[in-house]
Design a protein around this motif. Structure first.
Motif, mmCIF file in Angstrom:
data_model
loop_
_atom_site.group_PDB
_atom_site.id
_atom_site.type_symbol
_atom_site.label_atom_id
_atom_site.label_comp_id
_atom_site.label_asym_id
_atom_site.label_seq_id
_atom_site.Cartn_x
_atom_site.Cartn_y
_atom_site.Cartn_z
ATOM 1 N N VAL A 185 0.900 -1.093 0.078
ATOM 2 C CA VAL A 185 0.059 -0.131 0.023
ATOM 3 C C VAL A 185 1.031 1.201 -0.004
ATOM 4 O O VAL A 185 2.039 1.243 0.336
ATOM 5 C CB VAL A 185 -0.932 0.075 1.030
ATOM 6 N N GLU A 186 0.300 2.349 -0.379
ATOM 7 C CA GLU A 186 0.906 3.511 -0.447
ATOM 8 C C GLU A 186 0.312 4.392 0.963
ATOM 9 O O GLU A 186 -0.770 4.448 1.069
ATOM 10 C CB GLU A 186 0.545 4.497 -1.479
ATOM 11 N N SER A 187 1.265 4.724 1.755
ATOM 12 C CA SER A 187 0.786 5.637 2.995
ATOM 13 C C SER A 187 1.375 7.030 2.934
ATOM 14 O O SER A 187 2.484 7.085 2.875
ATOM 15 C CB SER A 187 1.589 4.818 4.063
ATOM 16 N N ILE A 188 -0.035 7.875 3.041
ATOM 17 C CA ILE A 188 0.201 9.135 3.009
ATOM 18 C C ILE A 188 0.357 9.874 4.155
ATOM 19 O O ILE A 188 -0.756 9.752 4.780
ATOM 20 C CB ILE A 188 -0.698 9.690 1.924
ATOM 21 N N GLN A 189 1.590 10.448 4.690
ATOM 22 C CA GLN A 189 1.689 11.111 5.996
ATOM 23 C C GLN A 189 1.262 12.541 5.888
ATOM 24 O O GLN A 189 1.677 13.090 4.840
ATOM 25 C CB GLN A 189 2.987 10.670 6.533
ATOM 26 N N ARG A 190 0.767 13.199 6.910
ATOM 27 C CA ARG A 190 0.635 14.492 7.081
ATOM 28 C C ARG A 190 1.123 15.032 8.461
ATOM 29 O O ARG A 190 0.687 14.373 9.410
ATOM 30 C CB ARG A 190 -0.745 15.087 6.617
ATOM 31 N N ASP A 191 2.157 15.817 8.704
ATOM 32 C CA ASP A 191 2.704 16.179 9.961
ATOM 33 C C ASP A 191 2.999 14.860 10.679
ATOM 34 O O ASP A 191 2.813 14.775 11.870
ATOM 35 C CB ASP A 191 1.514 16.897 10.739
ATOM 36 N N GLY A 192 3.589 13.979 10.005
ATOM 37 C CA GLY A 192 4.371 12.760 10.654
ATOM 38 C C GLY A 192 3.412 11.604 10.972
ATOM 39 O O GLY A 192 3.548 10.858 11.620
ATOM 40 N N VAL A 193 2.172 12.095 10.646
ATOM 41 C CA VAL A 193 1.011 10.924 11.057
ATOM 42 C C VAL A 193 0.382 10.528 9.797
ATOM 43 O O VAL A 193 -0.116 11.203 8.752
ATOM 44 C CB VAL A 193 -0.156 11.653 11.834
ATOM 45 N N CYS A 194 0.122 9.121 9.670
ATOM 46 C CA CYS A 194 -0.699 8.396 8.540
ATOM 47 C C CYS A 194 -1.926 9.253 8.420
ATOM 48 O O CYS A 194 -2.738 9.138 9.409
ATOM 49 C CB CYS A 194 -0.724 7.052 8.918
ATOM 50 N N ALA A 195 -2.235 9.764 7.207
ATOM 51 C CA ALA A 195 -3.400 10.413 7.005
ATOM 52 C C ALA A 195 -4.409 9.594 5.824
ATOM 53 O O ALA A 195 -5.578 9.626 6.125
ATOM 54 C CB ALA A 195 -3.215 11.765 6.416
ATOM 55 N N GLU A 196 -3.858 8.704 5.108
ATOM 56 C CA GLU A 196 -4.305 8.247 3.984
ATOM 57 C C GLU A 196 -3.563 6.788 3.523
ATOM 58 O O GLU A 196 -2.466 7.111 3.533
ATOM 59 C CB GLU A 196 -4.569 9.067 3.001
ATOM 60 N N VAL A 197 -4.252 6.097 3.268
ATOM 61 C CA VAL A 197 -3.644 4.686 2.575
ATOM 62 C C VAL A 197 -4.441 4.308 1.356
ATOM 63 O O VAL A 197 -5.478 4.284 1.617
ATOM 64 C CB VAL A 197 -3.821 3.482 3.559
ATOM 65 N N VAL A 198 -3.703 4.129 0.506
ATOM 66 C CA VAL A 198 -4.073 3.580 -0.833
ATOM 67 C C VAL A 198 -3.864 2.337 -1.230
ATOM 68 O O VAL A 198 -2.517 1.909 -1.441
ATOM 69 C CB VAL A 198 -3.693 4.591 -2.120
ATOM 70 N N ALA A 199 -4.667 1.134 -1.251
ATOM 71 C CA ALA A 199 -4.276 -0.079 -1.647
ATOM 72 C C ALA A 199 -5.009 -0.494 -2.856
ATOM 73 O O ALA A 199 -6.219 -0.380 -2.936
ATOM 74 C CB ALA A 199 -4.983 -0.975 -0.251
ATOM 75 N N PRO A 200 -4.256 -1.119 -3.826
ATOM 76 C CA PRO A 200 -2.794 -1.330 -3.576
ATOM 77 C C PRO A 200 -2.111 -0.187 -3.973
ATOM 78 O O PRO A 200 -2.791 1.086 -4.563
ATOM 79 C CB PRO A 200 -2.426 -2.360 -4.630
ATOM 80 N N ALA A 201 -0.798 -0.068 -3.674
ATOM 81 C CA ALA A 201 -0.141 1.229 -4.116
ATOM 82 C C ALA A 201 -0.201 1.331 -5.322
ATOM 83 O O ALA A 201 0.109 0.571 -6.320
ATOM 84 C CB ALA A 201 1.211 1.130 -3.513
ATOM 85 N N PRO A 202 -0.498 2.714 -6.117
ATOM 86 C CA PRO A 202 -0.596 2.795 -7.649
ATOM 87 C C PRO A 202 0.892 2.917 -8.350
ATOM 88 O O PRO A 202 1.849 3.026 -7.403
ATOM 89 C CB PRO A 202 -0.950 4.253 -7.659
ATOM 90 N N ASP A 203 0.891 2.170 -9.527
ATOM 91 C CA ASP A 203 1.880 2.467 -10.286
ATOM 92 C C ASP A 203 3.098 1.527 -9.952
ATOM 93 O O ASP A 203 4.246 1.710 -10.375
ATOM 94 C CB ASP A 203 2.636 3.875 -10.235
ATOM 95 N N LEU A 204 2.919 0.651 -9.081
ATOM 96 C CA LEU A 204 3.928 -0.699 -8.917
ATOM 97 C C LEU A 204 3.739 -1.560 -9.866
ATOM 98 O O LEU A 204 2.780 -2.044 -10.116
ATOM 99 C CB LEU A 204 3.949 -1.192 -7.244
#
Lengths: 411, 411
Positions: free
Chosen positions: B218-237
């Motif tokens: 998955v891609e884990s998108i952090q904001r201010d050092g905290v996980c804000a959003e996860v995209v499953a599966p990670a795009p473009d792999l």
């Protein structure tokens, strides 16, 4: 606003399966259970013990004497709460969903048939049997003459899972029931024995403000009068046929002013057609005004489960998407087991079927008892059925059937 | 056999989300919670109150003095249990999963980096900083010279969600931490500041008998050092890139002898390639030895959720299928809210997003606190993200973003 509180009467597996949905929605569940350690009491922190017919217990469920938050709404996992009490609760300001004027339609088959007939819902031919045994015999005999051959006598109240239902060929076949009814037992009705091709079910949810959602039509496969297997969606239905069946359920939910989940069990009949394939139509068989065995597939096979939807509906919250999450989902019931405990089968069943969604109800094993179900989803219906039925067999303590789908279809 | 009993240390949302899985498997959950009414205590019937570092509380969790069934295994929703106690429990016959020799790798970043380096797992360049402040300064200065520019100083223990991490350009930037470490605070390490393109995560489960399963990267998108959003599966792999990342996680789970769920957080780097598109590779960032925020999407987007898988793994039961149930699932965290209670938003959020899978943790609102998450699954990634982020915004008490995915990607 603090967390909404939903009071539920009945501590079996249906209340148990409401718990995960309540947790996710941040809703507090308070369940009146029959005994400590009952199926629901194992997973609900607020689970007072009491009988469904105990007025004090119901009142304390709604307004606890110890200062816990009062319930915002009262609902049920079965239809066995006295309606006078429910009416009184409503008059004193507690929403009861479904309300007694709707609930009675799932409690009394004569009331239900009369109302469905008024609504124009498709029903088998039927007649109430007079309480006087001689008049009852005469009515039944005349009905048998009219429909030709056999008919089905039912108790208007108290029947479930094949109980309170008897196929008769003559009025003599019902003598004991007619005598029992005259002596104060449940009143009887007779229905034509429909030459159905299979049983279907439509699950519908409706909230007080009117929103209605149905799930896809399912096929319900009964064995010994009990639901053994559900195939979602029902195979071989055209879009039109499915739409019509769903529309019947919506009209009933609206016509009866149901709130919460309603299961409409249906017979499918094939009508001959001169210039094309036979036409499928449905007749309404039974109603259940609560989450229902025919909807357990929705836990794993639909965006919104029937349990979450019921909680949303009785709180008058917007209803969830009912789209299936896979082309096919099959639910197989586990009725009784030769194992001391179903958890004994977990190593074998989880090993053999990594994709099986096993749901155990935490109940002691007894013959024929609903102990668990298994959902399997996938692309290929034959394979999905094979896996669901195989997993259920292992939980019953039976060896894996070599070809369970063939066996089961014959049964 | 009666129901298996799993003892869990920690009463937050991770233990809370184990409850539905435990119910379905017929497993009894006993959770040591920090306070009555904590997130997990709301949905777990057996939830004694006690501190994770309280030896008596942990012992009573495993072998209750009041005659409740002893636990079959001890596990955790966080890594803050004293390892000496865990070792003693194992010596006296209680399985602890993950075991302390594995758990220490998620408790101490120096231990972890040293072991991962031994295993040949891809890591950023790193060095432990000596406890003596002057030696620490010298080591840090030399490391900065070597990597050029900036580096990341971390406390070896106690950091989470961006805490215990500081980007430094010179040894002076870490003076206070070096002094604190010398005074008995957590030891420090330094890592190169990796020019990563994004953060990925691989969730893996392993049972004592050796079976291992991973979920899609998955891609884990952090904001201010905290996980804000996860995209499953990670795009473009590419399939190869995804397979390599999953293999890294499997090798770590096996190399560290992890049992239960392990989250491997990774940096993705793009390496230039003379004769083709850039090549993606990963470096291991952090480990968490328990269900993890990067795996909440599995509740609604995978056949088996990380919570059910963790319970299976620590009981040494066969692991479940980790296939996704939809092309895309996006998880959006709700960190803080302007609403008095998140349930206040239910009418609006459920109405606007009937397919959103809302999961509230039953916690009081505080700024930045993890209060809930939303999962949305579907065919179109842009639409799925828009809906998940929109639902999370409503739960935070914010208006619907006009184009949340564009805004969020920039953030």
């Amino acid at each position: 606003m603090s967390a909404p509180v939903i009071a539920v009467v009945g501590g079996g597996q249906l209340a148990r399966m409401m718990a995960p949905a309540a947790g996710e929605l941040g809703v507090h569940l308070r369940v009146l259970v029959e005994a400590p350690g009952s199926s629901a009491a194992q997973v609900v922190t607020d689970a007072p013990v009491g009988a469904a017919a105990d007025e004090a217990a119901i009142r304390d469920l709604i307004t606890p004497s110890d200062g816990r938050a009062p319930a915002d709404v009262l609902t049920f996992e079965h239809e066995h709460v006295p309606n006078d009490l429910l009416t009184d609760l409503i008059e004193h300001g507690t929403p009861v969903r479904p309300a007694p004027h709707a609930l009675v339609q799932a409690q009394d088959k004569i009331v239900m048939r009369r109302r469905l007939t008024e609504l124009g819902a498709p029903c088998p031919r039927w007649a109430p049997l007079p309480l006087d045994p001689e008049q009852g015999r005469a009515t039944l005999a005349a009905f048998l003459d009219e429909v030709g051959g056999q008919a089905v006598v039912k108790t208007s109240r108290g029947g479930y899972d094949g109980k309170g239902v008897r196929v008769v060929s003559s009025a003599d076949d019902a003598t004991d029931w007619l005598v029992a009814a005259a002596a104060g037992g449940p009143q009887l009705l007779v229905e034509e024995k429909v030459p159905f091709t299979r049983e279907l079910a439509v699950l519908v949810a409706r909230r007080p403000s009117g929103e209605v959602r149905t799930w896809p039509v399912v096929e319900s496969i009964q064995r010994d009068g009990v639901c053994a297997e559900v195939v979602a969606p029902a195979p071989d239905l055209s879009d039109d046929e499915a739409r019509r069946a769903r529309q019947v359920a919506v009209e009933i939910a609206e016509g009866l002013d149901v709130t919460g989940v309603l299961a409409v069990e249906m017979f499918e009949l094939l009508d001959g057609s001169a210039d094309g394939p036979p036409v499928r139509r449905v007749l309404v068989n039974e109603l259940a005004m609560r989450p229902h065995n025919s909807g357990h597939w929705t836990i794993d096979g639909s965006v919104t489960s029937q349990f979450e939807q019921h909680l949303r509906a009785v709180l008058d919250l917007p209803l969830g998407d009912t789209a299936p999450t896979a082309p096919w989902t099959v639910m197989a019931n586990v009725l009784g087991s030769s194992l001391p405990a179903l958890t004994d089968a977990l190593p074998e069943v989880l090993g053999a079927f990594p994709d099986a969604r096993v749901n155990l109800y935490g109940k002691d094993v007894r013959p024929g008892r609903k102990l668990a179900h298994v959902n399997v989803s996938g692309q290929d219906l034959g394979e999905v059925r094979r896996r669901a039925l195989g997993a259920a067999a292992l939980l019953r303590g039976e060896p894996l059937p070599t070809d369970p789908t063939t066996d089961e279809t014959k049964a």
